[in-house]
Write a protein that holds these residues in place. Structure first.
Motif, short mmCIF file in Angstrom:
data_model
loop_
_atom_site.label_atom_id
_atom_site.label_comp_id
_atom_site.label_asym_id
_atom_site.label_seq_id
_atom_site.Cartn_x
_atom_site.Cartn_y
_atom_site.Cartn_z
N ILE A 28 0.89 -1.35 0.03
CA ILE A 28 0.00 -0.06 -0.08
C ILE A 28 0.92 1.27 -0.09
O ILE A 28 0.43 2.28 -0.51
N ASP A 29 2.12 1.33 0.78
CA ASP A 29 2.85 2.24 0.36
C ASP A 29 3.35 2.55 -1.04
O ASP A 29 3.18 3.74 -1.50
N TRP A 30 3.63 1.52 -1.29
CA TRP A 30 4.13 1.45 -3.13
C TRP A 30 2.87 2.11 -3.83
O TRP A 30 3.06 2.97 -4.81
N LEU A 31 1.61 1.61 -3.47
CA LEU A 31 0.69 2.05 -4.25
C LEU A 31 0.39 3.62 -4.33
O LEU A 31 0.36 4.30 -5.23
N VAL B 218 -5.26 1.50 8.60
CA VAL B 218 -4.39 2.12 7.64
C VAL B 218 -3.81 3.28 8.21
O VAL B 218 -4.34 4.35 8.65
N ASN B 219 -2.54 3.16 7.76
CA ASN B 219 -1.89 4.48 8.58
C ASN B 219 -1.75 5.74 7.25
O ASN B 219 -1.05 5.70 6.70
N VAL C 134 -4.64 11.98 0.89
CA VAL C 134 -5.03 10.73 1.35
C VAL C 134 -6.23 10.76 2.29
O VAL C 134 -6.28 11.84 3.41
N GLU C 135 -7.43 10.32 2.09
CA GLU C 135 -8.54 10.45 3.08
C GLU C 135 -8.57 9.33 4.09
O GLU C 135 -7.90 8.44 3.44
N ALA C 136 -9.25 9.51 5.05
CA ALA C 136 -9.60 8.62 6.16
C ALA C 136 -10.37 7.42 5.43
O ALA C 136 -11.27 7.48 4.55
N PRO C 137 -10.09 6.08 5.81
CA PRO C 137 -10.79 5.12 5.22
C PRO C 137 -12.19 4.97 5.40
O PRO C 137 -12.76 5.58 6.57
#
Length: 249
Positions: A95-98, A123-124, A147-150
């Protein structure tokens, strides 16, 4: 002889204008002083997503703090294609790479979406935002993806703007090929990629009943979640986003 363009770019939340002083955060000062070994007088570039890109000179610098003086604007602010990427969270390294690669590809907003088959509980978002910011600094974009909150899939669909088409990467085969779908759809738009294992039948039915959703096909192969997300974004940018625009001079 033309001077080489400074390679170091930093994102700043401050307003940028000629002659202004910008104070560096501790991590930024550490990067410039300890990692890059720059000294006062060296040039860097700054952007904030609003005021374009600016050439700045280091006035003061140590390992914990620093101050820059803005000299001149090097690029005016531009408007990027407004493309959001919604995706089911995956394992941390992937997910970091994404987040990094989606930023490089120009996504304006990253929206983690919890589904029945999502394998990640937490999710960080702070770390994902840092990855997105660093990628934006490196790839020379002038905007910063948010980046939005999940949220849950139901919440995503309930809150989704009616005027923004949501393209669904549909493994069920009901969608038209992506290039064909994009003949009648252009930004602002959103892209949605499901989890490892795909959406449940109930989730897929909920998606197909949403008036905002248009199912599309990414081709005959089953792709990993992060591969599907980035391939999806890359094709959309190439056909209706900034990849279809003339190159920057």
């Amino acid at each position: 002889m033309t001077a080489m363009k400074p390679a170091t770019r930093l994102y700043s939340e401050d307003d940028l204008s000629e002659g202004s002083d910008i104070l560096l955060s501790k991590p930024q000062a550490h990067l410039l002083k300890t990692v890059l070994r720059l000294d006062p007088g060296a040039a860097v570039l700054l952007f904030n997503g609003r005021d374009g890109e600016w050439l700045a000179v280091i006035e003061e610098l140590d390992k914990k703090r620093g101050r820059l003086r803005l000299e001149r604007q090097t690029r005016a602010q531009t408007t990027d294609p407004d493309i959001w990427l919604a995706f089911a969270p995956i394992k941390s390294a992937r997910i970091d790479w994404l987040a990094e690669k989606a930023s490089e590809l120009g996504a304006m907003r990253l929206l983690p979406v919890k589904t029945r088959r999502t394998v990640v509980d937490r999710v960080n978002c702070e770390r994902l935002q840092a990855n997105a910011r660093e990628a934006a600094e490196q790839c020379e974009r002038l905007s910063l993806p948010q980046v939005e909150a999940p949220c849950s899939l139901a919440e995503l669909l309930t809150q989704w703007p009616a005027e923004r088409p949501l393209l669904l990467a549909d493994e069920g085969g009901s969608g038209a090929p992506l290039p064909a779908a994009l003949k009648s759809i252009s930004p602002p738009l959103g892209l949605l990629v499901g989890p490892e294992g795909g959406f449940t039948p109930e989730e897929r039915e909920m998606l197909l009943q949403s008036p905002a959703v248009t199912p599309v096909s990414l081709g005959p192969r089953i792709l990993r979640a992060e591969t599907a997300a980035l391939a999806f974004l890359a094709v959309v940018q190439a056909l209706v986003g900034d990849g279809a625009q003339p190159p920057r001079q």
